[in-house]
Design a protein around this motif. Structure first.
Motif, PDB file in Angstrom:
ATOM      1  N   ALA A  31      23.807  26.657  41.310  1.00 28.36           N
ATOM      2  CA  ALA A  31      24.037  25.605  42.680  1.00 28.36           C
ATOM      3  C   ALA A  31      25.714  24.980  42.710  1.00 28.36           C
ATOM      4  CB  ALA A  31      23.059  24.374  42.096  1.00 28.36           C
ATOM      5  N   ALA A  32      26.181  24.882  41.319  1.00 30.89           N
ATOM      6  CA  ALA A  32      27.687  25.173  41.304  1.00 30.89           C
ATOM      7  C   ALA A  32      28.411  25.701  41.346  1.00 30.89           C
ATOM      8  CB  ALA A  32      27.841  24.440  39.720  1.00 30.89           C
ATOM      9  N   GLN A  33      28.416  27.186  40.860  1.00 32.48           N
ATOM     10  CA  GLN A  33      29.186  28.561  41.563  1.00 32.48           C
ATOM     11  C   GLN A  33      28.889  27.920  43.329  1.00 32.48           C
ATOM     12  OE1 GLN A  33      31.164  29.918  39.926  1.00 32.48           O
ATOM     13  NE2 GLN A  33      31.373  31.310  41.644  1.00 32.48           N
ATOM     14  N   ALA A  34      27.694  27.837  43.756  1.00 33.62           N
ATOM     15  CA  ALA A  34      27.766  27.873  45.125  1.00 33.62           C
ATOM     16  C   ALA A  34      28.841  26.869  45.747  1.00 33.62           C
ATOM     17  CB  ALA A  34      26.588  27.514  45.695  1.00 33.62           C
ATOM     18  N   LYS A  35      28.779  26.481  45.471  1.00 32.79           N
ATOM     19  CA  LYS A  35      29.374  24.790  45.887  1.00 32.79           C
ATOM     20  C   LYS A  35      30.850  24.915  45.833  1.00 32.79           C
ATOM     21  CE  LYS A  35      26.755  20.276  45.078  1.00 32.79           C
ATOM     22  NZ  LYS A  35      27.119  19.220  44.353  1.00 32.79           N
ATOM     23  N   VAL A  36      31.661  25.887  44.576  1.00 31.75           N
ATOM     24  CA  VAL A  36      32.669  26.075  44.898  1.00 31.75           C
ATOM     25  C   VAL A  36      32.700  27.357  45.339  1.00 31.75           C
ATOM     26  CG1 VAL A  36      34.288  27.749  43.530  1.00 31.75           C
ATOM     27  CG2 VAL A  36      33.005  25.863  42.040  1.00 31.75           C
ATOM     28  N   GLU A  37      32.184  28.345  45.989  1.00 26.20           N
ATOM     29  CA  GLU A  37      32.229  29.336  46.702  1.00 26.20           C
ATOM     30  C   GLU A  37      32.138  29.274  48.109  1.00 26.20           C
ATOM     31  OE1 GLU A  37      28.903  32.240  46.027  1.00 26.20           O
ATOM     32  OE2 GLU A  37      29.878  32.745  44.388  1.00 26.20           O
ATOM     33  N   ALA A  38      31.837  27.844  48.711  1.00 24.54           N
ATOM     34  CA  ALA A  38      31.410  27.187  49.932  1.00 24.54           C
ATOM     35  C   ALA A  38      32.582  26.196  49.871  1.00 24.54           C
ATOM     36  CB  ALA A  38      30.262  26.072  49.661  1.00 24.54           C
ATOM     37  N   ALA A  39      33.290  26.261  49.118  1.00 24.22           N
ATOM     38  CA  ALA A  39      34.585  25.114  48.736  1.00 24.22           C
ATOM     39  C   ALA A  39      36.070  26.234  48.931  1.00 24.22           C
ATOM     40  CB  ALA A  39      34.890  24.607  47.484  1.00 24.22           C
ATOM     41  N   ALA A  40      36.086  27.320  48.432  1.00 18.82           N
ATOM     42  CA  ALA A  40      36.800  28.603  48.687  1.00 18.82           C
ATOM     43  C   ALA A  40      37.258  28.758  49.747  1.00 18.82           C
ATOM     44  CB  ALA A  40      36.393  29.624  47.342  1.00 18.82           C
ATOM     45  N   LYS A  41      35.177  28.903  51.188  1.00 20.32           N
ATOM     46  CA  LYS A  41      35.812  29.769  51.962  1.00 20.32           C
ATOM     47  C   LYS A  41      36.837  29.789  53.000  1.00 20.32           C
ATOM     48  CE  LYS A  41      30.824  30.793  52.263  1.00 20.32           C
ATOM     49  NZ  LYS A  41      30.970  31.793  52.630  1.00 20.32           N
ATOM     50  N   GLY A  42      37.129  27.847  52.689  1.00 21.12           N
ATOM     51  CA  GLY A  42      38.560  27.485  53.228  1.00 21.12           C
ATOM     52  C   GLY A  42      40.110  28.111  53.037  1.00 21.12           C
ATOM     53  N   LEU A  43      40.349  29.351  51.537  1.00 22.68           N
ATOM     54  CA  LEU A  43      41.061  29.450  50.736  1.00 22.68           C
ATOM     55  C   LEU A  43      41.462  30.803  50.629  1.00 22.68           C
ATOM     56  CD1 LEU A  43      40.621  27.588  47.792  1.00 22.68           C
ATOM     57  CD2 LEU A  43      41.758  26.441  49.465  1.00 22.68           C
ATOM     58  N   THR A  44      42.591  31.303  51.593  1.00 23.09           N
ATOM     59  CA  THR A  44      42.938  32.426  51.469  1.00 23.09           C
ATOM     60  C   THR A  44      44.661  32.879  50.415  1.00 23.09           C
ATOM     61  OG1 THR A  44      42.408  32.491  53.688  1.00 23.09           O
ATOM     62  CG2 THR A  44      43.728  34.472  53.319  1.00 23.09           C
ATOM     63  N   LEU A  45      44.757  33.596  50.015  1.00 26.62           N
ATOM     64  CA  LEU A  45      46.090  34.144  48.714  1.00 26.62           C
ATOM     65  C   LEU A  45      46.700  35.078  49.735  1.00 26.62           C
ATOM     66  CD1 LEU A  45      47.539  33.214  47.096  1.00 26.62           C
ATOM     67  CD2 LEU A  45      46.650  35.530  45.719  1.00 26.62           C
ATOM     68  N   TYR A  46      48.209  34.482  50.132  1.00 30.06           N
ATOM     69  CA  TYR A  46      48.653  35.670  50.726  1.00 30.06           C
ATOM     70  C   TYR A  46      49.520  35.998  49.138  1.00 30.06           C
ATOM     71  CZ  TYR A  46      47.337  35.209  55.139  1.00 30.06           C
ATOM     72  OH  TYR A  46      46.721  34.172  56.758  1.00 30.06           O
ATOM     73  N   GLN A  47      49.396  37.690  49.076  1.00 35.59           N
ATOM     74  CA  GLN A  47      50.436  37.977  48.095  1.00 35.59           C
ATOM     75  C   GLN A  47      50.599  39.364  47.658  1.00 35.59           C
ATOM     76  OE1 GLN A  47      48.545  40.468  45.382  1.00 35.59           O
ATOM     77  NE2 GLN A  47      46.680  40.421  47.314  1.00 35.59           N
ATOM     78  N   PHE A  48      51.289  39.972  47.291  1.00 35.94           N
ATOM     79  CA  PHE A  48      51.854  41.435  46.444  1.00 35.94           C
ATOM     80  C   PHE A  48      50.819  42.032  45.430  1.00 35.94           C
ATOM     81  CE2 PHE A  48      56.432  40.467  48.372  1.00 35.94           C
ATOM     82  CZ  PHE A  48      56.349  40.199  49.759  1.00 35.94           C
ATOM     83  N   HIS A  49      50.229  43.024  45.277  1.00 33.18           N
ATOM     84  CA  HIS A  49      49.414  43.484  44.501  1.00 33.18           C
ATOM     85  C   HIS A  49      50.252  43.673  43.505  1.00 33.18           C
ATOM     86  CE1 HIS A  49      46.198  45.393  42.838  1.00 33.18           C
ATOM     87  NE2 HIS A  49      46.672  45.940  42.646  1.00 33.18           N
ATOM     88  N   ALA A  50      51.356  43.473  43.170  1.00 32.05           N
ATOM     89  CA  ALA A  50      52.090  44.512  41.605  1.00 32.05           C
ATOM     90  C   ALA A  50      53.225  42.393  41.416  1.00 32.05           C
ATOM     91  CB  ALA A  50      53.033  45.264  41.508  1.00 32.05           C
ATOM     92  N   CYS A  51      53.236  41.701  42.381  1.00 32.84           N
ATOM     93  CA  CYS A  51      54.177  40.593  42.092  1.00 32.84           C
ATOM     94  C   CYS A  51      53.704  39.907  41.015  1.00 32.84           C
ATOM     95  CB  CYS A  51      53.711  39.520  43.606  1.00 32.84           C
ATOM     96  SG  CYS A  51      54.719  38.130  42.694  1.00 32.84           S
ATOM     97  N   PRO A  52      54.562  39.552  39.521  1.00 34.91           N
ATOM     98  CA  PRO A  52      53.976  38.907  38.492  1.00 34.91           C
ATOM     99  C   PRO A  52      53.272  37.790  38.923  1.00 34.91           C
ATOM    100  CG  PRO A  52      56.579  39.975  38.229  1.00 34.91           C
ATOM    101  CD  PRO A  52      55.232  40.717  39.827  1.00 34.91           C
ATOM    102  N   PHE A  53      54.112  36.846  39.738  1.00 36.72           N
ATOM    103  CA  PHE A  53      53.175  35.421  40.243  1.00 36.72           C
ATOM    104  C   PHE A  53      52.345  35.625  41.088  1.00 36.72           C
ATOM    105  CE2 PHE A  53      57.998  36.221  40.011  1.00 36.72           C
ATOM    106  CZ  PHE A  53      58.365  34.456  38.566  1.00 36.72           C
TER     107      PHE A  53
END
Length: 123
Positions: A31-53
């Motif tokens: 149940a707690a993981q389902a809440k986290v997954e629901a909250a994460a639906k609005g998140l997107t990470l723009y990134q470079f694959h090998a960037c250390p940060f």
């Protein structure tokens, strides 16, 4: 030419080290993981694959067990253009947060990691 080869080699080394030292995922009830997954639906990470940060930010997502959509702003021209037009600059990592009808673009790995820890570590 040598600089590019060195950068690619270091990038691959960073990815390998990340792979062999990856932290364990946080355990939650279903149940707690389902809440986290629901909250994460609005998140997107723009990134470079090998960037250390970016690697550091993805490690935090992995440790917190937060499934976030990843966008490759280096190799995907559409993702790069979206980051530039909507986020305002091509700088990674960048976390796009969509909640309550508003979109926020969060830059800087330390700021993103602090946000993720505050939002998901106790969840």
């Amino acid at each position: 030419m040598i600089v590019k080869a060195l950068r690619v080699g270091l990038g691959q080394l960073i990815i390998f080290i990340d792979f062999i030292t990856r932290p364990r995922k946080q355990k939650r009830t279903a149940a707690a993981q389902a809440k986290v997954e629901a909250a994460a639906k609005g998140l997107t990470l723009y990134q470079f694959h090998a960037c250390p940060f970016c690697v550091k930010t993805r490690r935090t997502l992995h440790r917190l067990n937060v499934p976030v959509a990843l966008r490759d702003a280096k190799n995907n021209e559409q993702d790069r253009q979206t980051l530039l037009e909507q986020g305002g600059k091509i700088k990674v990592p960048c976390l796009r947060i969509e909640e309550n009808g508003q979109t926020t673009w969060m830059y800087e790995s330390k700021v993103i990691i602090d946000y993720l820890n505050q939002r998901f570590s106790a969840a």
